[in-house]
Design a protein around this motif. Structure first.
Motif, PDB file in Angstrom:
ATOM      1  N   MET A   1       0.842  -1.170   0.000  1.00  8.92           N
ATOM      2  CA  MET A   1       0.000   0.000   0.000  1.00  8.92           C
ATOM      3  C   MET A   1       0.891   1.238   0.000  1.00  8.92           C
ATOM      4  N   ALA A   2       0.542   2.223  -0.775  1.00  4.57           N
ATOM      5  CA  ALA A   2       1.337   3.439  -0.889  1.00  4.57           C
ATOM      6  C   ALA A   2       1.333   4.215   0.425  1.00  4.57           C
ATOM      7  N   SER A   3       2.341   5.057   0.600  1.00  2.00           N
ATOM      8  CA  SER A   3       2.448   5.817   1.834  1.00  2.00           C
ATOM      9  C   SER A   3       1.597   7.079   1.813  1.00  2.00           C
ATOM     10  N   ASN A   4       0.907   7.356   0.694  1.00  2.00           N
ATOM     11  CA  ASN A   4       0.027   8.518   0.628  1.00  2.00           C
ATOM     12  C   ASN A   4      -1.196   8.308   1.498  1.00  2.00           C
ATOM     13  N   GLN A   5      -1.780   9.414   1.930  1.00  2.39           N
ATOM     14  CA  GLN A   5      -2.994   9.311   2.734  1.00  2.39           C
ATOM     15  C   GLN A   5      -4.122   8.730   1.890  1.00  2.39           C
ATOM     16  N   ILE A   6      -4.859   7.820   2.458  1.00  2.00           N
ATOM     17  CA  ILE A   6      -6.002   7.210   1.783  1.00  2.00           C
ATOM     18  C   ILE A   6      -7.202   8.115   1.991  1.00  2.00           C
ATOM     19  N   THR A   7      -7.880   8.443   0.910  1.00  3.53           N
ATOM     20  CA  THR A   7      -9.075   9.285   0.999  1.00  3.53           C
ATOM     21  C   THR A   7     -10.190   8.678   0.152  1.00  3.53           C
ATOM     22  N   ALA A   8     -11.411   9.052   0.446  1.00  2.00           N
ATOM     23  CA  ALA A   8     -12.565   8.637  -0.346  1.00  2.00           C
ATOM     24  C   ALA A   8     -13.636   9.706  -0.214  1.00  2.00           C
ATOM     25  N   ILE A   9     -14.468   9.787  -1.214  1.00  2.00           N
ATOM     26  CA  ILE A   9     -15.622  10.694  -1.197  1.00  2.00           C
ATOM     27  C   ILE A   9     -16.853   9.858  -1.502  1.00  2.00           C
ATOM     28  N   THR A  10     -17.888  10.048  -0.707  1.00  2.00           N
ATOM     29  CA  THR A  10     -19.161   9.386  -0.983  1.00  2.00           C
ATOM     30  C   THR A  10     -20.228  10.447  -1.192  1.00  2.00           C
ATOM     31  N   GLU A  11     -21.147  10.157  -2.104  1.00  2.00           N
ATOM     32  CA  GLU A  11     -22.251  11.071  -2.392  1.00  2.00           C
ATOM     33  C   GLU A  11     -23.543  10.274  -2.477  1.00  2.00           C
ATOM     34  N   LEU A  12     -24.588  10.806  -1.855  1.00  2.00           N
ATOM     35  CA  LEU A  12     -25.908  10.178  -1.907  1.00  2.00           C
ATOM     36  C   LEU A  12     -26.939  11.263  -2.168  1.00  2.00           C
ATOM     37  N   ASP A  13     -27.679  11.117  -3.263  1.00  2.00           N
ATOM     38  CA  ASP A  13     -28.735  12.078  -3.567  1.00  2.00           C
ATOM     39  C   ASP A  13     -30.069  11.460  -3.146  1.00  2.00           C
ATOM     40  N   LYS A  14     -31.111  11.671  -3.887  1.00  2.00           N
ATOM     41  CA  LYS A  14     -32.419  11.116  -3.529  1.00  2.00           C
ATOM     42  C   LYS A  14     -32.615   9.704  -4.081  1.00  2.00           C
ATOM     43  N   SER A  15     -31.532   9.033  -4.429  1.00  2.00           N
ATOM     44  CA  SER A  15     -31.585   7.671  -4.985  1.00  2.00           C
ATOM     45  C   SER A  15     -31.695   6.628  -3.883  1.00  2.00           C
ATOM     46  N   HIS A  16     -32.394   6.926  -2.846  1.00  9.18           N
ATOM     47  CA  HIS A  16     -32.502   6.063  -1.664  1.00  9.18           C
ATOM     48  C   HIS A  16     -31.123   5.767  -1.114  1.00  9.18           C
ATOM     49  N   TYR A  17     -30.638   4.533  -1.252  1.00  7.90           N
ATOM     50  CA  TYR A  17     -29.390   4.163  -0.590  1.00  7.90           C
ATOM     51  C   TYR A  17     -28.228   3.931  -1.552  1.00  7.90           C
ATOM     52  N   LYS A  18     -28.470   4.043  -2.841  1.00  6.00           N
ATOM     53  CA  LYS A  18     -27.409   3.842  -3.826  1.00  6.00           C
ATOM     54  C   LYS A  18     -26.426   5.007  -3.729  1.00  6.00           C
ATOM     55  N   THR A  19     -25.249   4.706  -3.208  1.00 11.68           N
ATOM     56  CA  THR A  19     -24.247   5.721  -2.893  1.00 11.68           C
ATOM     57  C   THR A  19     -23.088   5.657  -3.874  1.00 11.68           C
ATOM     58  N   LYS A  20     -22.669   6.805  -4.375  1.00 12.59           N
ATOM     59  CA  LYS A  20     -21.501   6.873  -5.254  1.00 12.59           C
ATOM     60  C   LYS A  20     -20.255   6.979  -4.377  1.00 12.59           C
ATOM     61  N   VAL A  21     -19.243   6.184  -4.692  1.00 13.76           N
ATOM     62  CA  VAL A  21     -18.002   6.183  -3.928  1.00 13.76           C
ATOM     63  C   VAL A  21     -16.855   6.455  -4.896  1.00 13.76           C
ATOM     64  N   TYR A  22     -16.076   7.504  -4.597  1.00 17.19           N
ATOM     65  CA  TYR A  22     -14.922   7.881  -5.418  1.00 17.19           C
ATOM     66  C   TYR A  22     -13.658   7.772  -4.568  1.00 17.19           C
ATOM     67  N   ALA A  23     -12.620   7.172  -5.140  1.00 17.64           N
ATOM     68  CA  ALA A  23     -11.332   7.095  -4.443  1.00 17.64           C
ATOM     69  C   ALA A  23     -10.228   6.851  -5.462  1.00 17.64           C
ATOM     70  N   GLY A  24      -9.206   7.667  -5.408  1.00 13.67           N
ATOM     71  CA  GLY A  24      -8.041   7.466  -6.257  1.00 13.67           C
ATOM     72  C   GLY A  24      -8.347   7.395  -7.737  1.00 13.67           C
ATOM     73  N   GLY A  25      -9.308   8.170  -8.203  1.00 12.28           N
ATOM     74  CA  GLY A  25      -9.664   8.165  -9.615  1.00 12.28           C
ATOM     75  C   GLY A  25     -10.572   7.010 -10.018  1.00 12.28           C
ATOM     76  N   HIS A  26     -11.046   6.223  -9.060  1.00 14.98           N
ATOM     77  CA  HIS A  26     -11.933   5.088  -9.333  1.00 14.98           C
ATOM     78  C   HIS A  26     -13.319   5.376  -8.781  1.00 14.98           C
ATOM     79  N   PHE A  27     -14.299   4.627  -9.289  1.00 12.21           N
ATOM     80  CA  PHE A  27     -15.689   4.856  -8.925  1.00 12.21           C
ATOM     81  C   PHE A  27     -16.408   3.512  -8.770  1.00 12.21           C
ATOM     82  N   ILE A  28     -17.177   3.382  -7.697  1.00 11.33           N
ATOM     83  CA  ILE A  28     -18.054   2.224  -7.501  1.00 11.33           C
ATOM     84  C   ILE A  28     -19.347   2.703  -6.843  1.00 11.33           C
TER      85      ILE A  28
END
Length: 133
Positions: A1-28
């Motif tokens: 694992m890289a020595s950089n700080q691990i970060t993530a961003i999550t976003e949830l709109d009115k889509s009930h519980y389907k949450t967008k997760v962004y980290a390191g240029g990736h999306f799930i």
């Protein structure tokens, strides 16, 4: 694992519980099963936690085995987390690791020790303080 700080961003709109997760240029997507109001279009958050531990464990084992030239063909890790109502004193995660390849018993035992050295295992094994602002 890289020595950089691990970060993530999550976003949830009115889509009930389907949450967008962004980290390191990736999306799930993370989501909940339909029976509790989700769309079941992504893994639930608890499964993502287990996936983080499992993938980090496998990567750590692979790095070590490659460095030591072990004849390790594949790693399979099965994980489970206790039910939420059982988490009053501690959270219990079970992890079963299987190795494929021509390994000695000493090599197998060493790889099980190495499994506990993965960064996510270290994070989850120490007290965690979450600061919210």
């Amino acid at each position: 694992m890289a020595s950089n700080q691990i970060t993530a961003i999550t976003e949830l709109d009115k889509s009930h519980y389907k949450t967008k997760v962004y980290a390191g240029g990736h999306f799930i997507y993370a989501d909940e099963p339909e029976e509790i109001g989700g769309t079941d279009e992504g893994m639930p958050p608890g499964a993502l936690l287990l996936a983080s531990l499992g993938s980090c464990t496998a990567i750590t084992i692979r790095m070590y085995a490659d460095r030591k030239n072990y004849n390790l063909d594949a790693i399979k890790i099965e994980l489970a987390i206790c039910k939420e109502e059982e988490m009053n004193k501690e959270t219990r995660i079970t992890r079963k690791i299987e190795f494929s390849g021509n390994l000695t018993e000493d090599e197998r035992q060493r790889l099980l020790v190495i499994a506990d050295k993965c960064p996510i295992h270290k994070i989850l094994s120490n007290p965690i303080k979450i600061e919210t602002s």
